[in-house]
Design a protein around this motif. Sequence first.
Motif: not given
Length: 136
Positions: A28-46
């Motif tokens: 929900p916090r990403l809704a207002s982000i403009g020119h930013v890409k946000v990437v999550v890198c979880p462990p392979a199992a997930y």
Amino acid sequence: MRQSLVIGNWKMHGSLSANDQLLDSLMPRLASIGHVKVVVCPPAAYLMGVADKISGSKLLLGAQNVCAEAAESGAYTGEVSAAMLADLGVQYVLVGHSERREYYAETDVVVANKFMQAQQAGLTPVLCIGENLQQR
């Protein structure tokens, strides 16, 4: 305007419930982000569960590692090919992380091979450049 990239490397942390809680609070916090890409890198199992959870959100999926071998499949126990990552919807992959270099003796040649495998599968490799605390 340049676009910023923020990557959260989960390292070897998480659980199914902890992942859900983190993503539920983050998305929900990403809704207002403009020119930013946000990437999550979880462990392979997930990876697969996180891919499902973030589908349709602004979060992008990254992997922490990729096999250096030029093969989509084969006898590489425990490895994950770039093609497999792409099949899961992964867009980014970390290569050359200082911990991989230190604990698994990954050389510049291995890192270069991983970088090329990622590119050939249509993934964006993120080349990590850094050192451990003692070296710093």
